[in-house]
Design a protein around this motif. Structure first.
Motif, mmCIF file in Angstrom:
data_model
loop_
_atom_site.group_PDB
_atom_site.id
_atom_site.type_symbol
_atom_site.label_atom_id
_atom_site.label_comp_id
_atom_site.label_asym_id
_atom_site.label_seq_id
_atom_site.Cartn_x
_atom_site.Cartn_y
_atom_site.Cartn_z
ATOM 1 N N ARG A 88 39.097 55.615 40.394
ATOM 2 C CA ARG A 88 39.013 54.332 39.692
ATOM 3 C C ARG A 88 37.562 54.150 39.230
ATOM 4 N N SER A 89 37.315 53.155 38.429
ATOM 5 C CA SER A 89 35.966 52.912 37.888
ATOM 6 C C SER A 89 34.925 52.734 38.993
ATOM 7 N N GLU A 95 42.470 53.197 33.644
ATOM 8 C CA GLU A 95 41.029 53.364 33.437
ATOM 9 C C GLU A 95 40.414 53.923 34.700
ATOM 10 N N GLY A 96 39.211 54.430 34.569
ATOM 11 C CA GLY A 96 38.523 55.000 35.713
ATOM 12 C C GLY A 96 37.577 56.097 35.283
ATOM 13 N N ARG A 97 37.323 57.006 36.202
ATOM 14 C CA ARG A 97 36.422 58.131 35.939
ATOM 15 C C ARG A 97 37.257 59.335 35.511
#
Length: 178
Positions: free
Chosen positions: A18-19, A143-145
């Motif tokens: 996650r982000s 979304e995230g990395r």
């Protein structure tokens, strides 16, 4: 000849975390009854190279989960940032991917596990990854990395094999074409 190798999991939409770096979604899907091949993979590895972010996630895990030497590539961490019990297990280096691989090759290492999203991206850009085992977890994060970032040119891959598991995980092995 030294080679870099990747073994990593992503969400179905291509995120490794996650982000905020959270990977609970991945741990919730881990089924200890399933053999995803990590033990076989790591048995053939000489040294683990990870990025600072991955190390930050793992540094407090006890017992220390790695039975191979670990090199953390970082421009901000130093040896003084390591806890006493990790001093003989972890080395911190501020090198480019090419410099790091030359250093490890000069020490006699031949197979390096490259771990961490940004580190994998930099090693791919430098042409230092031989193959990748990517396990897709059936979850959408939105979304995230991301595992992959921008690249200056196409990187051609050759599909080696794909396995599916009862838990819904799908694992593909790709070789980087020269």
């Amino acid at each position: 000849m030294i080679t870099g190798h990747v073994f990593i999991a992503t969400s179905l939409d291509g995120f490794i975390a996650r982000s905020d770096g959270d990977i609970a979604w991945l741990l919730e899907r881990d089924d200890p009854a399933e053999d995803h091949g990590y033990d076989d993979f790591i048995a053939d590895i000489d040294v683990i190279m990870m990025g600072r972010g991955t190390f930050e996630k793992m540094r407090a895990v006890r017992p220390w989960p790695y039975h191979r030497p670990v090199v953390v590539l970082s421009s901000t961490l130093t040896r003084s940032d390591l806890s006493e019990d990790l001093l003989d297990k972890v080395r911190v280096a501020n090198f480019s991917p090419e410099e790091a691989m030359r250093m490890l090759q000069s020490e006699g290492h031949r197979k390096v596990y490259i771990d961490g999203g940004l580190l994998i991206q930099s090693f791919l850009k430098a042409g230092l990854i031989a193959d990748m085992v990517i396990t897709s977890v059936p979850v959408l994060l939105g979304e995230g990395r991301r595992l992959f970032g921008s690249i200056p040119a196409d990187i051609s891959l050759r599909h080696e094999q794909t396995k599916s598991f009862p838990s819904g995980l799908v694992q593909s092995h790709y070789r980087i074409e020269a």
